[in-house]
Write an enzyme that holds these catalytic residues in place. Sequence first.
Site, mmCIF file in Angstrom:
data_model
loop_
_atom_site.group_PDB
_atom_site.id
_atom_site.type_symbol
_atom_site.label_atom_id
_atom_site.label_comp_id
_atom_site.label_asym_id
_atom_site.label_seq_id
_atom_site.Cartn_x
_atom_site.Cartn_y
_atom_site.Cartn_z
ATOM 1 N N PRO A 10 0.799 -1.231 0.000
ATOM 2 C CA PRO A 10 0.000 0.000 0.000
ATOM 3 C C PRO A 10 0.830 1.279 0.000
ATOM 4 O O PRO A 10 1.870 1.353 0.660
ATOM 5 C CB PRO A 10 -0.814 -0.109 1.305
ATOM 6 C CG PRO A 10 -0.106 -1.112 2.131
ATOM 7 C CD PRO A 10 0.548 -2.065 1.176
ATOM 8 N N ASN A 11 0.343 2.218 -0.765
ATOM 9 C CA ASN A 11 0.888 3.581 -0.890
ATOM 10 C C ASN A 11 2.166 3.662 -1.722
ATOM 11 O O ASN A 11 2.615 4.756 -2.051
ATOM 12 C CB ASN A 11 1.124 4.230 0.482
ATOM 13 C CG ASN A 11 -0.171 4.505 1.195
ATOM 14 O OD1 ASN A 11 -1.059 5.123 0.629
ATOM 15 N ND2 ASN A 11 -0.311 4.031 2.422
ATOM 16 N N ARG A 48 5.245 11.925 -3.492
ATOM 17 C CA ARG A 48 5.072 12.506 -2.152
ATOM 18 C C ARG A 48 6.240 12.053 -1.274
ATOM 19 O O ARG A 48 6.849 11.026 -1.534
ATOM 20 C CB ARG A 48 3.793 11.989 -1.486
ATOM 21 C CG ARG A 48 2.508 12.306 -2.184
ATOM 22 C CD ARG A 48 1.857 13.574 -1.629
ATOM 23 N NE ARG A 48 0.483 13.721 -2.082
ATOM 24 C CZ ARG A 48 0.127 14.058 -3.311
ATOM 25 N NH1 ARG A 48 1.030 14.299 -4.227
ATOM 26 N NH2 ARG A 48 -1.162 14.167 -3.627
ATOM 27 N N TYR A 69 11.150 8.590 1.063
ATOM 28 C CA TYR A 69 11.049 7.469 0.125
ATOM 29 C C TYR A 69 11.720 7.715 -1.232
ATOM 30 O O TYR A 69 11.673 6.845 -2.103
ATOM 31 C CB TYR A 69 9.575 7.092 -0.060
ATOM 32 C CG TYR A 69 8.929 6.640 1.240
ATOM 33 C CD1 TYR A 69 9.376 5.498 1.893
ATOM 34 C CD2 TYR A 69 7.900 7.369 1.834
ATOM 35 C CE1 TYR A 69 8.819 5.083 3.093
ATOM 36 C CE2 TYR A 69 7.328 6.961 3.029
ATOM 37 C CZ TYR A 69 7.790 5.823 3.654
ATOM 38 O OH TYR A 69 7.244 5.418 4.843
ATOM 39 N N ASN A 126 7.730 -5.689 -0.881
ATOM 40 C CA ASN A 126 7.717 -4.605 0.090
ATOM 41 C C ASN A 126 6.262 -4.501 0.546
ATOM 42 O O ASN A 126 5.425 -3.927 -0.161
ATOM 43 C CB ASN A 126 8.180 -3.285 -0.527
ATOM 44 C CG ASN A 126 8.199 -2.173 0.508
ATOM 45 O OD1 ASN A 126 7.632 -2.308 1.599
ATOM 46 N ND2 ASN A 126 8.830 -1.054 0.168
ATOM 47 N N ALA A 168 2.948 -0.821 4.920
ATOM 48 C CA ALA A 168 2.466 -0.822 6.306
ATOM 49 C C ALA A 168 1.925 -2.191 6.732
ATOM 50 O O ALA A 168 1.877 -2.492 7.933
ATOM 51 C CB ALA A 168 1.391 0.246 6.473
ATOM 52 N N GLU A 173 12.038 -9.800 1.785
ATOM 53 C CA GLU A 173 11.316 -8.611 2.265
ATOM 54 C C GLU A 173 12.230 -7.401 2.071
ATOM 55 O O GLU A 173 13.355 -7.395 2.586
ATOM 56 C CB GLU A 173 10.987 -8.815 3.754
ATOM 57 C CG GLU A 173 10.303 -7.635 4.415
ATOM 58 C CD GLU A 173 10.119 -7.860 5.925
ATOM 59 O OE1 GLU A 173 10.343 -8.992 6.428
ATOM 60 O OE2 GLU A 173 9.789 -6.874 6.613
ATOM 61 N N HIS A 180 12.616 -3.108 2.210
ATOM 62 C CA HIS A 180 12.097 -1.809 2.642
ATOM 63 C C HIS A 180 13.021 -0.699 2.185
ATOM 64 O O HIS A 180 14.248 -0.814 2.314
ATOM 65 C CB HIS A 180 11.960 -1.746 4.163
ATOM 66 C CG HIS A 180 10.969 -2.729 4.691
ATOM 67 N ND1 HIS A 180 9.613 -2.536 4.549
ATOM 68 C CD2 HIS A 180 11.137 -3.917 5.307
ATOM 69 C CE1 HIS A 180 8.984 -3.580 5.079
ATOM 70 N NE2 HIS A 180 9.881 -4.427 5.539
ATOM 71 N N ARG A 224 13.047 3.948 12.864
ATOM 72 C CA ARG A 224 11.808 4.740 12.845
ATOM 73 C C ARG A 224 10.938 4.438 14.069
ATOM 74 O O ARG A 224 11.437 3.991 15.090
ATOM 75 C CB ARG A 224 11.092 4.487 11.504
ATOM 76 C CG ARG A 224 11.989 4.868 10.308
ATOM 77 C CD ARG A 224 11.282 4.713 8.991
ATOM 78 N NE ARG A 224 10.150 5.640 8.879
ATOM 79 C CZ ARG A 224 9.226 5.563 7.931
ATOM 80 N NH1 ARG A 224 9.312 4.627 6.997
ATOM 81 N NH2 ARG A 224 8.232 6.425 7.889
#
Length: 145
Positions: A9-10, A17, A22, A73, A76, A97, A99, A106
């Site tokens: 997601p996103n 953005r 990112y 990835n 969230a 995985e 990221h 974080r």
Amino acid sequence: MKILIIHGPNLNMLGKREPDIYGATTLEEINNSLKKLAADLGAEAAFFQSNSEGDIVSTIQDAMSEYDGIIINPGAYTHTSVAIRDAILSSGLPVVEAHISNVYKREDFRQKSYVSGVALGVISGFGVNSYFLGLKGLIEHLENN
Ligand code: CA2
């Protein structure tokens, strides 16, 4: 050798953005570069992005018959999704995985991953290069196993 690359997601917003966290590269640019790297390494890459947990679960289930491994990835969902973890486990496929950010630098809630315990390996914090490192690692693993 066929590799499926799943963006959660996103991640469709990459390059549009929050470039400070990112990066400025769009998802399309990342996928084009991953496709080239895969071809250089003798593999074929396919891509899937979804903001929906169920669609990601279904895609992992369907991948079993068509792909040799997955780079994911989970966004969230990394920190919430038992369903994605279960799908990875039952697929039997090697999964890396990846990221973009270093999730361990974080917020506390990002420091739990439901995916890491069923992944072949985890790469976090190298910007979009995390995907490329993951792809190299997965292809090498598949060649040697
Ligand atoms: O660092 C990563 O790759 C993450 O998986 C990114 C997720 C975050 O929830 C994870 O904790 C770590 C968030 C993806 C959001 O992507 C955006 C991209 C551009 C603009 C806005 C959001």
